[in-house]
Motif scaffolding. Structure first.
Motif, PDB file in Angstrom:
ATOM      1  N   THR A 190      37.990  25.318  44.761  1.00  0.00           N
ATOM      2  CA  THR A 190      37.475  25.890  46.009  1.00  0.00           C
ATOM      3  C   THR A 190      36.407  26.933  45.703  1.00  0.00           C
ATOM      4  O   THR A 190      36.497  27.648  44.716  1.00  0.00           O
ATOM      5  N   TYR A 191      35.409  26.999  46.597  1.00  0.00           N
ATOM      6  CA  TYR A 191      34.313  27.943  46.357  1.00  0.00           C
ATOM      7  C   TYR A 191      34.456  29.234  47.154  1.00  0.00           C
ATOM      8  O   TYR A 191      33.634  30.124  47.079  1.00  0.00           O
ATOM      9  N   TRP A 192      35.493  29.318  47.933  1.00  0.00           N
ATOM     10  CA  TRP A 192      35.866  30.596  48.547  1.00  0.00           C
ATOM     11  C   TRP A 192      37.383  30.609  48.633  1.00  0.00           C
ATOM     12  O   TRP A 192      38.000  29.558  48.770  1.00  0.00           O
ATOM     13  N   ALA A 193      37.992  31.779  48.536  1.00  0.00           N
ATOM     14  CA  ALA A 193      39.446  31.847  48.500  1.00  0.00           C
ATOM     15  C   ALA A 193      40.050  31.415  49.833  1.00  0.00           C
ATOM     16  O   ALA A 193      39.683  31.948  50.877  1.00  0.00           O
ATOM     17  N   LYS A 194      40.961  30.450  49.772  1.00  0.00           N
ATOM     18  CA  LYS A 194      41.638  30.023  50.995  1.00  0.00           C
ATOM     19  C   LYS A 194      42.538  31.145  51.517  1.00  0.00           C
ATOM     20  O   LYS A 194      42.499  31.498  52.674  1.00  0.00           O
ATOM     21  N   ASN A 195      43.356  31.678  50.606  1.00  0.00           N
ATOM     22  CA  ASN A 195      44.201  32.812  50.975  1.00  0.00           C
ATOM     23  C   ASN A 195      43.701  34.032  50.225  1.00  0.00           C
ATOM     24  O   ASN A 195      44.123  34.301  49.103  1.00  0.00           O
ATOM     25  N   PHE A 196      42.804  34.741  50.865  1.00  0.00           N
ATOM     26  CA  PHE A 196      42.214  35.914  50.222  1.00  0.00           C
ATOM     27  C   PHE A 196      43.302  36.945  49.922  1.00  0.00           C
ATOM     28  O   PHE A 196      44.102  37.277  50.780  1.00  0.00           O
ATOM     29  N   THR A 197      43.332  37.410  48.679  1.00  0.00           N
ATOM     30  CA  THR A 197      44.376  38.372  48.315  1.00  0.00           C
ATOM     31  C   THR A 197      43.923  39.320  47.205  1.00  0.00           C
ATOM     32  O   THR A 197      43.141  38.945  46.328  1.00  0.00           O
ATOM     33  N   TRP A 198      44.414  40.552  47.272  1.00  0.00           N
ATOM     34  CA  TRP A 198      44.103  41.517  46.201  1.00  0.00           C
ATOM     35  C   TRP A 198      45.242  41.574  45.180  1.00  0.00           C
ATOM     36  O   TRP A 198      45.284  42.458  44.351  1.00  0.00           O
ATOM     37  N   ASP A 199      46.174  40.625  45.294  1.00  0.00           N
ATOM     38  CA  ASP A 199      47.378  40.655  44.453  1.00  0.00           C
ATOM     39  C   ASP A 199      47.082  40.786  42.966  1.00  0.00           C
ATOM     40  O   ASP A 199      47.768  41.508  42.247  1.00  0.00           O
ATOM     41  N   ASN A 200      46.045  40.063  42.505  1.00  0.00           N
ATOM     42  CA  ASN A 200      45.737  40.090  41.079  1.00  0.00           C
ATOM     43  C   ASN A 200      45.446  41.502  40.611  1.00  0.00           C
ATOM     44  O   ASN A 200      45.865  41.916  39.534  1.00  0.00           O
ATOM     45  N   TYR A 201      44.711  42.243  41.437  1.00  0.00           N
ATOM     46  CA  TYR A 201      44.382  43.620  41.082  1.00  0.00           C
ATOM     47  C   TYR A 201      45.651  44.467  41.045  1.00  0.00           C
ATOM     48  O   TYR A 201      45.872  45.257  40.122  1.00  0.00           O
ATOM     49  N   ALA A 202      46.486  44.273  42.074  1.00  0.00           N
ATOM     50  CA  ALA A 202      47.733  45.040  42.133  1.00  0.00           C
ATOM     51  C   ALA A 202      48.598  44.742  40.910  1.00  0.00           C
ATOM     52  O   ALA A 202      49.114  45.653  40.265  1.00  0.00           O
ATOM     53  N   HIS A 203      48.700  43.448  40.565  1.00  0.00           N
ATOM     54  CA  HIS A 203      49.506  43.044  39.416  1.00  0.00           C
ATOM     55  C   HIS A 203      49.035  43.699  38.132  1.00  0.00           C
ATOM     56  O   HIS A 203      49.824  44.106  37.289  1.00  0.00           O
ATOM     57  N   LEU A 204      47.714  43.769  38.019  1.00  0.00           N
ATOM     58  CA  LEU A 204      47.108  44.329  36.819  1.00  0.00           C
ATOM     59  C   LEU A 204      47.620  45.754  36.608  1.00  0.00           C
ATOM     60  O   LEU A 204      47.934  46.157  35.501  1.00  0.00           O
ATOM     61  N   PHE A 205      47.710  46.495  37.716  1.00  0.00           N
ATOM     62  CA  PHE A 205      48.125  47.891  37.583  1.00  0.00           C
ATOM     63  C   PHE A 205      49.639  48.028  37.445  1.00  0.00           C
ATOM     64  O   PHE A 205      50.114  48.930  36.776  1.00  0.00           O
ATOM     65  N   ASP A 206      50.408  47.113  38.073  1.00  0.00           N
ATOM     66  CA  ASP A 206      51.871  47.198  37.945  1.00  0.00           C
ATOM     67  C   ASP A 206      52.335  46.738  36.576  1.00  0.00           C
ATOM     68  O   ASP A 206      53.010  47.451  35.858  1.00  0.00           O
ATOM     69  N   THR A 207      51.962  45.500  36.254  1.00  0.00           N
ATOM     70  CA  THR A 207      52.616  44.861  35.114  1.00  0.00           C
ATOM     71  C   THR A 207      51.944  45.187  33.791  1.00  0.00           C
ATOM     72  O   THR A 207      52.597  45.259  32.766  1.00  0.00           O
ATOM     73  N   VAL A 208      50.636  45.364  33.773  1.00  0.00           N
ATOM     74  CA  VAL A 208      49.958  45.570  32.499  1.00  0.00           C
ATOM     75  C   VAL A 208      49.602  47.044  32.276  1.00  0.00           C
ATOM     76  O   VAL A 208      49.026  47.388  31.244  1.00  0.00           O
ATOM     77  N   GLU A 209      49.933  47.913  33.216  1.00  0.00           N
ATOM     78  CA  GLU A 209      49.565  49.330  33.117  1.00  0.00           C
ATOM     79  C   GLU A 209      48.065  49.502  32.886  1.00  0.00           C
ATOM     80  O   GLU A 209      47.626  50.177  31.958  1.00  0.00           O
ATOM     81  N   PHE A 210      47.304  48.840  33.721  1.00  0.00           N
ATOM     82  CA  PHE A 210      45.862  48.834  33.514  1.00  0.00           C
ATOM     83  C   PHE A 210      45.253  50.231  33.637  1.00  0.00           C
ATOM     84  O   PHE A 210      44.264  50.542  32.969  1.00  0.00           O
ATOM     85  N   GLY A 211      45.871  51.067  34.476  1.00  0.00           N
ATOM     86  CA  GLY A 211      45.343  52.429  34.670  1.00  0.00           C
ATOM     87  C   GLY A 211      45.232  53.193  33.371  1.00  0.00           C
ATOM     88  O   GLY A 211      44.244  53.879  33.104  1.00  0.00           O
ATOM     89  N   ALA A 235      40.152  39.583  37.553  1.00  0.00           N
ATOM     90  CA  ALA A 235      40.256  40.877  38.228  1.00  0.00           C
ATOM     91  C   ALA A 235      39.923  42.000  37.238  1.00  0.00           C
ATOM     92  O   ALA A 235      39.156  42.919  37.537  1.00  0.00           O
ATOM     93  N   GLY A 236      40.488  41.885  36.034  1.00  0.00           N
ATOM     94  CA  GLY A 236      40.192  42.877  35.005  1.00  0.00           C
ATOM     95  C   GLY A 236      38.718  42.890  34.649  1.00  0.00           C
ATOM     96  O   GLY A 236      38.120  43.956  34.468  1.00  0.00           O
ATOM     97  N   GLY A 237      38.131  41.696  34.581  1.00  0.00           N
ATOM     98  CA  GLY A 237      36.707  41.596  34.266  1.00  0.00           C
ATOM     99  C   GLY A 237      35.855  42.283  35.317  1.00  0.00           C
ATOM    100  O   GLY A 237      34.905  43.005  34.997  1.00  0.00           O
ATOM    101  N   ILE A 238      36.224  42.079  36.581  1.00  0.00           N
ATOM    102  CA  ILE A 238      35.461  42.722  37.668  1.00  0.00           C
ATOM    103  C   ILE A 238      35.560  44.241  37.538  1.00  0.00           C
ATOM    104  O   ILE A 238      34.559  44.958  37.643  1.00  0.00           O
ATOM    105  N   ILE A 239      36.769  44.731  37.252  1.00  0.00           N
ATOM    106  CA  ILE A 239      36.924  46.182  37.080  1.00  0.00           C
ATOM    107  C   ILE A 239      36.102  46.660  35.896  1.00  0.00           C
ATOM    108  O   ILE A 239      35.477  47.716  35.934  1.00  0.00           O
ATOM    109  N   ALA A 240      36.058  45.842  34.844  1.00  0.00           N
ATOM    110  CA  ALA A 240      35.317  46.248  33.651  1.00  0.00           C
ATOM    111  C   ALA A 240      33.816  46.278  33.897  1.00  0.00           C
ATOM    112  O   ALA A 240      33.108  47.079  33.298  1.00  0.00           O
ATOM    113  N   LEU A 241      33.320  45.408  34.772  1.00  0.00           N
ATOM    114  CA  LEU A 241      31.863  45.394  34.921  1.00  0.00           C
ATOM    115  C   LEU A 241      31.358  46.323  36.014  1.00  0.00           C
ATOM    116  O   LEU A 241      30.183  46.667  36.040  1.00  0.00           O
TER     117      LEU A 241
END
Lengths: 291, 288
Positions: free
Chosen positions: A61-82, A260-266
């Motif tokens: 798909t070229y646009w998200a069917k179910n738009f969600t920020w979950d990936n970003y949230a997961h990054l901070f919960d599970t991987v301690e991205f902060g 999501a991490g890549g977007i935060i990095a750039l």
């Protein structure tokens, strides 16, 4: 040394005339924007999709069917991205600030004095450009492990700062070269010493150069992967990039999280670059174009 | 004394972090030096060099590297030169346009590599999907899993990441061409091609020669993209010389052999650069 008159940008408007040349130019300009945007767009879209949608083999798909920020949230919960973001930011800011101060001195020295060994140093820098970095890394790694600097913040800071000094000195020097010596001489006549002359007279004129060097050093460290990969194995010292890289190795690659991490990095580099793009371009071209 | 004090950090970097490690690298290259067996370090003469030259992968990797450098730098030049030409004359919002068009310059090799690794994914990748939609392929290609194919994403990523540098530098060079030269050429009835070959190219030649050399050297020496996108695989088929060096050094921890290999191609690169500088009368070019 004379510089290209990049600062000279005449503003003029013409009456619109249909020309094939102009048409081609507009097409080219559109093409280049698309070329830059498309991969970044794809990265972003992936980062806001659900896992199921990303790994749907039958349909891309070229646009998200179910738009969600979950990936970003997961990054901070599970991987301690902060934590890793804090590391990246700390390394980049400390390095950039130190490099600006250090290269102001060394750039000044290279620009204003002629001394024995100056040409030799420039030659050495040229050769250093041609040597594959990894060749120096091997003995440096040995030296570092002797000194106990592997897996330490001190070691990383040292590596980052010294890694940026040569190139940034050359850039700073080019900016100093543009400032007429008479400016300082006037300050000497008025009773300033050299250090005072630098800080009171030259510094304000040098701001674009400082901005360029700051951005060079900041982005270089923020974007670094290999230094951190080679000299650290303790995850508490890792930067964003190393953390993301370590997530690829697993069997099931979570592309949503990675993107999501890549977007935060750039993001920071894009924002910084957008604001000071002119100075950076100036800094890059300052010493290089001869007429 | 004063200038040396000012330049102290630079002197330290050049000698402490470049000259001294280089000497150490030469020493290590003649030693049996495995990081995992540091108690067994000893001099073994030219063994490391002989071993490196006998490496059966060396031929393929050298060919990979040459192809990689030629394709990547060539494409970077064409794209960058095109962008510089398009940006030559001022237009409204050019500054904003440049901020967007030069974005990749500010990005990391890592993020860029990640982006293209995902785009070229064999199952869910967008490149496969586009090729299918346009009917260029019948079945999805596993780019990263096929020897010979896996280096393509690396090419694309390297080109995408580097052409802005050409654009930035060439744009500055283009803007140093006096406007009168163009105008008089136009009056004399010069066409677009004629202007390109008789005015623009001769004017930017010095800058171009410098950038080409810098880019070739940088492309040759960079291994981050290979490391991120393919990790050299499958079966070393996408390694370039510098990424292979990294694999050798940190995969087997055999620093002696890696140093020997690295030194050999550093010397080769220096010789090539020397020949290039002689052939192009480089001293008349820009002083980077």
């Amino acid at each position: 040394m004379t510089n290209a008159p990049t600062a000279y940008r005449p503003r003029y408007r013409r009456k619109f005339k249909w020309k094939w040349g102009e048409f081609g130019r507009v097409c080219a300009l559109v093409f280049y924007v698309l070329l830059v945007i498309a991969p970044i767009y794809w990265m972003f879209v992936t980062s806001v999709k659900t896992y199921g949608e990303i790994t749907d083999v039958s349909r891309v798909t070229y646009w998200a069917k179910n738009f969600t920020w979950d990936n970003y949230a997961h990054l901070f919960d599970t991987v301690e991205f902060g934590k890793y973001m804090k590391n990246s930011l700390l390394y980049a800011l400390v390095t950039a600030a130190s490099v600006v101060v250090i290269t102001m001195l060394s750039g000044y020295g290279m620009s204003r004095y002629s001394f024995r060994g100056k040409g030799f140093m420039m030659g050495m820098w040229m050769v250093a450009q041609m040597i594959p970095g990894i060749l120096c890394t091997i003995p440096m790694y040995v030296i570092y492990s002797r000194l106990g600097l592997i897996n330490t913040r001190t070691g990383l800071f040292f590596m980052f700062i010294t890694g940026q000094i040569p190139f940034c000195t050359i850039t700073m020097r080019a900016f100093f070269d543009r400032i007429p010596v008479s400016l300082e001489e006037a300050a000497f006549v008025d009773g300033c010493n050299r250090v005072q002359a630098i800080f009171k007279i030259v510094l304000p004129v040098l701001l674009p150069g400082m901005a360029a060097v700051f951005v060079f050093a900041f982005t270089a460290v923020w974007n670094d992967l290999m230094t951190c990969v080679i000299y650290t194995s303790k995850s508490s010292l890792w930067t964003i990039n190393v953390t993301l890289k370590s997530m690829i190795g697993r069997v099931n690659v979570e592309w949503g999280l990675l993107m999501a991490g890549g977007i935060i990095a750039l993001l920071p580099t894009i924002v910084v670059f957008a604001f000071v793009q002119r100075y950076v371009v100036d800094g890059l071209t300052a010493g290089s174009v001869k007429e | 004394m004063e200038p040396y004090l000012f330049c102290l950090p630079l002197i330290f970097c050049l000698f402490g972090l470049f000259a001294y490690p280089m000497i150490r690298a030469v020493v290590i290259s003649f030693q049996k030096y495995k990081l995992s067996q540091l108690n067994k370090v000893k001099f073994i003469g030219w063994d490391n060099y002989i071993k490196s030259l006998k490496d059966s992968n060396l031929g393929m990797i050298t060919w990979n590297t040459v192809r990689y450098v030629v394709i990547v730098v060539g494409m970077q030049f064409f794209l960058g030169f095109g962008l510089a030409l398009a940006l030559r004359r001022p237009f409204r919002f050019r500054n904003i346009y440049q901020s967007i068009a030069f974005i990749p310059y500010a990005l990391s090799g890592f993020v860029c590599g990640l982006m293209f690794r995902w785009s070229f994914n064999g199952e869910y990748g967008v490149i496969n999907d586009l090729l299918l939609r346009f009917g260029l392929i019948k079945e999805k290609i596993s780019f990263l899993g096929t020897p010979g194919m896996s280096i393509i994403p690396v090419y694309v990523a390297a080109i995408w990441l580097g052409y802005q540098f050409f654009a930035i530098m060439l744009l500055a060079a283009l803007q140093s061409i006096p406007q009168e030269v163009y105008e008089s050429a136009e009056l004399d009835g010069c066409g677009w091609w004629r202007r390109l070959f008789s005015i623009i190219l001769p004017y930017i030649r010095p800058t171009l020669l410098t950038i080409l050399m810098l880019r070739v050297v940088w492309t040759f020496n960079s291994y981050e993209l290979v490391y991120v996108i393919t990790e050299g695989g499958p079966a070393y088929s996408s390694e370039t010389l510098s990424s292979y060096l990294f694999t050798r050094a940190y995969g087997s921890l055999d620093f002696g052999a890696a140093s020997a290999l690295g030194l050999m191609f550093a010397v080769m690169l220096l010789i090539c650069a020397g020949i290039y500088m002689k052939l192009t009368k480089f001293s008349k070019a820009g002083d980077f």
